[in-house]
Design a protein around this motif. Structure first.
Motif, mmCIF file in Angstrom:
data_model
loop_
_atom_site.group_PDB
_atom_site.id
_atom_site.type_symbol
_atom_site.label_atom_id
_atom_site.label_comp_id
_atom_site.label_asym_id
_atom_site.label_seq_id
_atom_site.Cartn_x
_atom_site.Cartn_y
_atom_site.Cartn_z
ATOM 1 N N ILE A 249 -46.446 -3.438 7.663
ATOM 2 C CA ILE A 249 -46.351 -2.114 8.278
ATOM 3 C C ILE A 249 -45.269 -2.139 9.352
ATOM 4 O O ILE A 249 -44.497 -1.185 9.506
ATOM 5 N N GLY A 250 -45.202 -3.229 10.102
ATOM 6 C CA GLY A 250 -44.127 -3.382 11.073
ATOM 7 C C GLY A 250 -42.767 -3.331 10.412
ATOM 8 O O GLY A 250 -41.818 -2.726 10.927
ATOM 9 N N ALA A 251 -42.655 -3.961 9.241
ATOM 10 C CA ALA A 251 -41.394 -3.941 8.503
ATOM 11 C C ALA A 251 -41.041 -2.536 8.057
ATOM 12 O O ALA A 251 -39.860 -2.152 8.032
ATOM 13 N N MET A 252 -42.047 -1.743 7.695
ATOM 14 C CA MET A 252 -41.787 -0.356 7.321
ATOM 15 C C MET A 252 -41.283 0.439 8.515
ATOM 16 O O MET A 252 -40.383 1.271 8.397
ATOM 17 N N GLY A 253 -41.857 0.175 9.702
ATOM 18 C CA GLY A 253 -41.382 0.849 10.902
ATOM 19 C C GLY A 253 -39.966 0.441 11.253
ATOM 20 O O GLY A 253 -39.124 1.284 11.591
ATOM 21 N N LEU A 254 -39.698 -0.853 11.145
ATOM 22 C CA LEU A 254 -38.360 -1.360 11.454
ATOM 23 C C LEU A 254 -37.327 -0.806 10.480
ATOM 24 O O LEU A 254 -36.262 -0.327 10.885
ATOM 25 N N GLY A 255 -37.629 -0.857 9.178
ATOM 26 C CA GLY A 255 -36.695 -0.344 8.181
ATOM 27 C C GLY A 255 -36.493 1.151 8.296
ATOM 28 O O GLY A 255 -35.378 1.655 8.185
ATOM 29 N N GLY A 256 -37.596 1.880 8.538
ATOM 30 C CA GLY A 256 -37.480 3.326 8.704
ATOM 31 C C GLY A 256 -36.659 3.686 9.921
ATOM 32 O O GLY A 256 -35.851 4.633 9.892
ATOM 33 N N ALA A 257 -36.837 2.944 11.014
ATOM 34 C CA ALA A 257 -36.044 3.179 12.222
ATOM 35 C C ALA A 257 -34.569 2.928 11.948
ATOM 36 O O ALA A 257 -33.695 3.691 12.383
ATOM 37 N N GLN A 258 -34.283 1.863 11.199
ATOM 38 C CA GLN A 258 -32.894 1.549 10.860
ATOM 39 C C GLN A 258 -32.273 2.666 10.020
ATOM 40 O O GLN A 258 -31.135 3.082 10.265
ATOM 41 N N ASN A 300 -36.362 -8.809 16.342
ATOM 42 C CA ASN A 300 -36.642 -10.142 16.872
ATOM 43 C C ASN A 300 -38.141 -10.372 17.039
ATOM 44 O O ASN A 300 -38.651 -11.458 16.729
ATOM 45 N N LEU A 301 -38.855 -9.371 17.505
ATOM 46 C CA LEU A 301 -40.299 -9.500 17.692
ATOM 47 C C LEU A 301 -41.013 -9.676 16.362
ATOM 48 O O LEU A 301 -41.867 -10.568 16.204
ATOM 49 N N ALA A 320 -49.955 -7.949 15.915
ATOM 50 C CA ALA A 320 -50.358 -6.675 16.517
ATOM 51 C C ALA A 320 -49.212 -6.080 17.332
ATOM 52 O O ALA A 320 -48.953 -4.871 17.280
ATOM 53 N N MET A 321 -48.515 -6.926 18.088
ATOM 54 C CA MET A 321 -47.375 -6.457 18.876
ATOM 55 C C MET A 321 -46.271 -5.921 17.978
ATOM 56 O O MET A 321 -45.698 -4.855 18.234
ATOM 57 N N GLY A 322 -45.961 -6.666 16.916
ATOM 58 C CA GLY A 322 -44.898 -6.253 16.015
ATOM 59 C C GLY A 322 -45.219 -4.954 15.314
ATOM 60 O O GLY A 322 -44.380 -4.057 15.202
ATOM 61 N N LYS A 323 -46.463 -4.839 14.843
ATOM 62 C CA LYS A 323 -46.880 -3.612 14.162
ATOM 63 C C LYS A 323 -46.825 -2.432 15.111
ATOM 64 O O LYS A 323 -46.301 -1.363 14.790
ATOM 65 N N LEU A 324 -47.356 -2.599 16.312
ATOM 66 C CA LEU A 324 -47.402 -1.525 17.296
ATOM 67 C C LEU A 324 -46.002 -1.093 17.707
ATOM 68 O O LEU A 324 -45.675 0.105 17.694
ATOM 69 N N TYR A 325 -45.171 -2.060 18.074
ATOM 70 C CA TYR A 325 -43.846 -1.718 18.588
ATOM 71 C C TYR A 325 -42.963 -1.093 17.511
ATOM 72 O O TYR A 325 -42.303 -0.071 17.746
ATOM 73 N N CYS A 326 -42.963 -1.691 16.326
ATOM 74 C CA CYS A 326 -42.104 -1.179 15.252
ATOM 75 C C CYS A 326 -42.556 0.202 14.787
ATOM 76 O O CYS A 326 -41.728 1.070 14.490
ATOM 77 N N SER A 327 -43.869 0.413 14.731
ATOM 78 C CA SER A 327 -44.386 1.718 14.310
ATOM 79 C C SER A 327 -43.975 2.811 15.282
ATOM 80 O O SER A 327 -43.465 3.868 14.889
ATOM 81 N N SER A 369 -52.656 2.494 16.528
ATOM 82 C CA SER A 369 -51.957 1.983 17.715
ATOM 83 C C SER A 369 -52.957 1.630 18.808
ATOM 84 O O SER A 369 -52.770 0.655 19.552
ATOM 85 N N GLU A 370 -54.016 2.416 18.911
ATOM 86 C CA GLU A 370 -55.036 2.134 19.917
ATOM 87 C C GLU A 370 -55.731 0.799 19.645
ATOM 88 O O GLU A 370 -55.979 0.007 20.566
ATOM 89 N N VAL A 371 -56.014 0.534 18.369
ATOM 90 C CA VAL A 371 -56.648 -0.733 18.002
ATOM 91 C C VAL A 371 -55.714 -1.905 18.278
ATOM 92 O O VAL A 371 -56.148 -2.965 18.747
#
Length: 382
Positions: A249-258, A300-301, A320-327, A369-371
């Motif tokens: 899911i973090g990768a999806m956030g990172l790729g979508g942001a890119q 990097n995270l 958890a950090m990677g998923k939260l931040y990238c999302s 994100s809360e979890v």
């Protein structure tokens, strides 16, 4: 410290990016508009090795490291969230539990087809009244002779109701533990099993070209050998699966942001107002600079979390950090992208509105994100 990707990882990024641009980009908007899951496109993704990437070759997997898998998801998400969801859920949630917890017979029976991209598998955890509280599941399985009888329902299950669906892994309550808490066990339920029904869900805001389902179990009878792992291990299996799923899911956030960033940057350089490209205006230039900086931080995270997993080191906090931040990053970048596009950013002719819609589920799926903040706070001793 070495921040360089290996030659193999660089090759994967290049090949998947080329595939996504050639095969996915031309049809993404049409599939999204018509809410069409494409078996043809999914099989093509299987043909280039996007399923079973971290699975050993014994089961027709690609035997790659986790960073390679995450790069592949990132590159698909850079173009389209729906197809990235199919790949991410197909690997982390579908293949993963069978590979990590299944016995050899189960692996040989199901994994080759899944790893070749010939079939898909669902992960039945979320229920109408049990989302973030996975321990609140009400689906039950009762022993009856050599069989188990499953009753209950699941909702929002990816890859579980299309013509390629081979089956699902479902968590059910099978009794009580010594401490009085529910005992959870995971079962393998094949598509077509009597009493099992998978109903496609439509009218979604996001991931409209992915398969999402409601699952119904009405006296579904499965043999004892369909238990995944051991009786009572279900909750642990689900938590471990979610840890890995958070990376995808973090990768999806990172790729979508890119993808959203690149679209905004391109538009800002082409669009002129007051006699110059709007990228020259400080308000827009600073938005784009912030996006570039945060994407670098996110990559990097997330890659560090994947590196920890690949080296069999604790990675739950970092996942958890990677998923939260990238999302949440994708939300900020998509918002900037729409703003830079102005009125055009609200039109479906421009892809940024799809990035904007697709992002929202990332704040919810694989633990809200809360979890994630709860998980992180516990790891730092709060």
């Amino acid at each position: 410290m070495d921040f360089d990707l290996t030659k193999e990882q660089e090759m994967i990024r290049k090949e998947v990016r080329t595939f996504a641009q050639k095969e996915i980009a031309p049809v993404a908007a049409e599939l999204d508009e018509s809410e069409t899951f494409s078996s043809e496109l999914t099989r093509k993704m299987g043909e280039i090795g996007l399923f079973g990437m971290f699975v050993s070759e014994d089961y027709d997997g690609q035997a790659m490291d986790y960073i390679s898998y995450i790069i592949a998801v990132e590159e698909i998400a850079r173009v389209d969230g729906s197809q990235a969801a199919t790949v991410a859920a197909g690997n982390s949630l579908g293949i993963g539990p069978l590979y990590y917890f299944g016995n050899d017979e189960q692996k040989k029976k199901y994994l080759p087809k899944l790893c070749r991209g010939e079939a898909l598998w669902g992960f039945g955890l979320t229920e109408p009244t049990a989302g973030s509280d996975a321990g609140g599941s009400k689906t039950t399985a009762v022993k009856d002779g050599d069989d188990w009888v499953i009753n209950g329902s699941k909702i929002f299950i990816t890859n579980a109701a299309c013509e390629m669906t081979l089956g699902v892994t479902v968590q059910a309550v099978t009794g009580k533990r010594e401490d009085g808490r529910p005992e959870y066990t995971c079962f393998i339920v094949e598509a077509g099993t009597k009493g099992f029904k998978a109903v496609p869900m439509h009218k979604k805001m996001m991931w409209r070209a992915s398969s999402t389902a409601e699952l119904y179990f009405d006296d579904v009878r499965v043999p004892h050998e369909n238990i995944l792992g051991k009786q009572g291990d279900g909750f642990h299996q689900m938590l471990q699966t979610l840890d890995g799923g958070r990376l995808s899911i973090g990768a999806m956030g990172l790729g979508g942001a890119q993808g959203a960033f690149e679209a905004a940057l391109k538009y800002a350089k082409q669009r002129e107002q007051f006699g110059q490209p709007i990228s020259k205006f400080q308000a827009n230039a600073f938005k784009l600079a912030d996006c570039a900086m945060e994407i670098e931080c996110a990559r990097n995270l997330l890659y560090k979390a994947c590196w920890l997993k690949s080296h069999k080191r604790p990675y739950e906090k970092e996942a958890a950090m990677g998923k939260l931040y990238c999302s949440e990053l994708m939300g900020r970048v998509a918002d900037h992208a729409v703003q830079i596009h102005g009125g055009y950013g609200l039109m479906k002719d421009y892809g940024v509105e799809r990035f904007y819609r697709d992002q929202k589920l990332l704040d919810i799926g694989e633990g809200t994100s809360e979890v994630q903040r709860i998980v992180i706070s516990r790891h730092i001793g709060c």
